[in-house]
Design a protein around this motif. Structure first.
Motif, PDB file in Angstrom:
ATOM      1  N   ALA A 136       0.753  -1.233   0.021  1.00 50.84           N
ATOM      2  CA  ALA A 136      -0.020  -0.001   0.052  1.00 50.84           C
ATOM      3  C   ALA A 136       0.996   1.404  -0.078  1.00 50.84           C
ATOM      4  O   ALA A 136       0.468   2.095  -0.820  1.00 50.84           O
ATOM      5  N   THR A 137       1.931   1.390   0.880  1.00 52.57           N
ATOM      6  CA  THR A 137       2.809   2.545   0.999  1.00 52.57           C
ATOM      7  C   THR A 137       4.076   2.003   0.778  1.00 52.57           C
ATOM      8  O   THR A 137       4.550   1.408   1.441  1.00 52.57           O
ATOM      9  N   LEU A 218       0.138  -0.662  11.660  1.00 54.76           N
ATOM     10  CA  LEU A 218      -1.238  -1.035  11.423  1.00 54.76           C
ATOM     11  C   LEU A 218      -1.964  -0.760  10.134  1.00 54.76           C
ATOM     12  O   LEU A 218      -2.560  -1.619   9.355  1.00 54.76           O
ATOM     13  N   THR A 219      -1.797   0.571   9.822  1.00 52.90           N
ATOM     14  CA  THR A 219      -2.443   1.308   8.564  1.00 52.90           C
ATOM     15  C   THR A 219      -1.870   0.544   7.365  1.00 52.90           C
ATOM     16  O   THR A 219      -2.414   0.245   6.439  1.00 52.90           O
ATOM     17  N   LYS A 223      -4.213  -1.589   4.761  1.00 55.85           N
ATOM     18  CA  LYS A 223      -4.293  -0.977   3.525  1.00 55.85           C
ATOM     19  C   LYS A 223      -3.674  -2.093   2.281  1.00 55.85           C
ATOM     20  O   LYS A 223      -4.161  -2.328   1.379  1.00 55.85           O
ATOM     21  N   THR A 224      -2.594  -2.840   2.751  1.00 55.43           N
ATOM     22  CA  THR A 224      -2.082  -3.850   2.007  1.00 55.43           C
ATOM     23  C   THR A 224      -3.001  -4.913   1.443  1.00 55.43           C
ATOM     24  O   THR A 224      -3.003  -5.464   0.518  1.00 55.43           O
ATOM     25  N   LEU A 225      -3.616  -5.440   2.820  1.00 55.68           N
ATOM     26  CA  LEU A 225      -4.352  -6.336   2.447  1.00 55.68           C
ATOM     27  C   LEU A 225      -5.790  -6.002   1.834  1.00 55.68           C
ATOM     28  O   LEU A 225      -6.236  -7.004   0.653  1.00 55.68           O
ATOM     29  N   TRP A 226      -6.193  -4.742   1.935  1.00 56.09           N
ATOM     30  CA  TRP A 226      -7.232  -4.207   0.975  1.00 56.09           C
ATOM     31  C   TRP A 226      -6.742  -4.317  -0.445  1.00 56.09           C
ATOM     32  O   TRP A 226      -7.587  -4.678  -1.336  1.00 56.09           O
ATOM     33  N   LEU A 230      -8.522  -6.335  -3.390  1.00 56.79           N
ATOM     34  CA  LEU A 230      -8.963  -5.693  -4.766  1.00 56.79           C
ATOM     35  C   LEU A 230      -8.589  -6.210  -6.154  1.00 56.79           C
ATOM     36  O   LEU A 230      -9.102  -6.207  -7.109  1.00 56.79           O
ATOM     37  N   ASN A 231      -7.204  -6.758  -6.113  1.00 53.97           N
ATOM     38  CA  ASN A 231      -6.252  -6.880  -7.071  1.00 53.97           C
ATOM     39  C   ASN A 231      -6.796  -8.616  -7.479  1.00 53.97           C
ATOM     40  O   ASN A 231      -5.981  -9.231  -8.207  1.00 53.97           O
TER      41      ASN A 231
END
Length: 231
Positions: A136-137, A218-219, A223-226, A230-231
């Protein structure tokens, strides 16, 4: 081709002489301008990390690749480093993502009050893409502005890239063993992450690496799981 794996932890069970020799052969096939024993001394033998996690990848009982994670304490921060290499036929950046993120998150869960960062060099545009497209980041990145001063904190002796004005380059005096055709393919790639890597670090085939930072918190986990769902 499905690869089988074996995981090792330095403080519990570490490399045999046969495994060390096989890793030396992979290093020799993957990198130029550095002797395997010199590379092993830097990533596998130094005293700085308090722990190392290693995944070995096998095809038909032959070692064809590895992914190494190192964990070090620097004041109030835990810094995670990495090294990975595969024989040419087996290079697929996706091989290492699950192993890397799993042990990074487990390390954070043991001391969630500490800040945790992956902070290390990436010499390969393909490896950068494999991680960046699933995380995610990640900094540097064309869609994620880096916090002010973070590269000065982790890469104070590095060089500033003219493409993004970040101190995100490092002279490492070694190169990946890319063929001329592979280099041409990478430099002309239309894949966003590879294109960005080549813009920021155009001399990656001349001994210059991209310094990459990934926060582990945690963020990031959520976000990485999400992103991967999605992918």
């Amino acid at each position: 081709m499905t690869l089988t794996t074996r995981d090792l932890t330095q403080t519990k069970q570490w490399l045999t002489q046969v495994q060390r020799s096989d890793i030396s052969n992979i290093i020799a096939a993957s990198f130029a301008n550095i002797a395997p024993e010199q590379y092993l001394a830097k990533y596998f033998d130094s005293d700085e990390p308090f722990e190392r996690k290693l995944r070995l990848y096998y095809a038909d009982n032959k070692l064809v690749g590895y992914c190494l994670l190192t964990f070090s304490h620097e004041l109030d921060i835990t810094v995670i480093g990495a090294s990975a290499a595969f024989l040419p036929y087996y290079r697929n950046g996706g091989n290492t993502f699950v192993f890397s993120i799993m042990h990074s998150v487990l390390c954070w869960l043991k001391r969630p009050w500490r800040k945790h960062y992956y902070a290390d060099t990436m010499l390969s545009p393909a490896m950068y893409r494999a991680i960046a497209k699933k995380t995610a980041t990640i900094w540097p990145h064309f869609a994620h502005p880096a916090p002010a001063g973070i590269f000065e904190k982790f890469n104070s002796g590095g060089e500033v890239s003219v493409a993004n004005s970040l101190r995100c380059l490092v002279s490492v005096n070694r190169t990946s063993n890319y063929s001329p055709q592979e280099l041409e393919t990478l430099k002309n790639s239309d894949k966003a992450e590879i294109k960005y890597y080549c813009q920021v670090n155009p001399e990656f085939n001349k001994g210059k690496a991209l310094f990459v930072i990934i926060p582990i918190n945690l963020t990031q986990v959520l976000k990485t799981l999400w992103k991967n769902l999605l992918n």
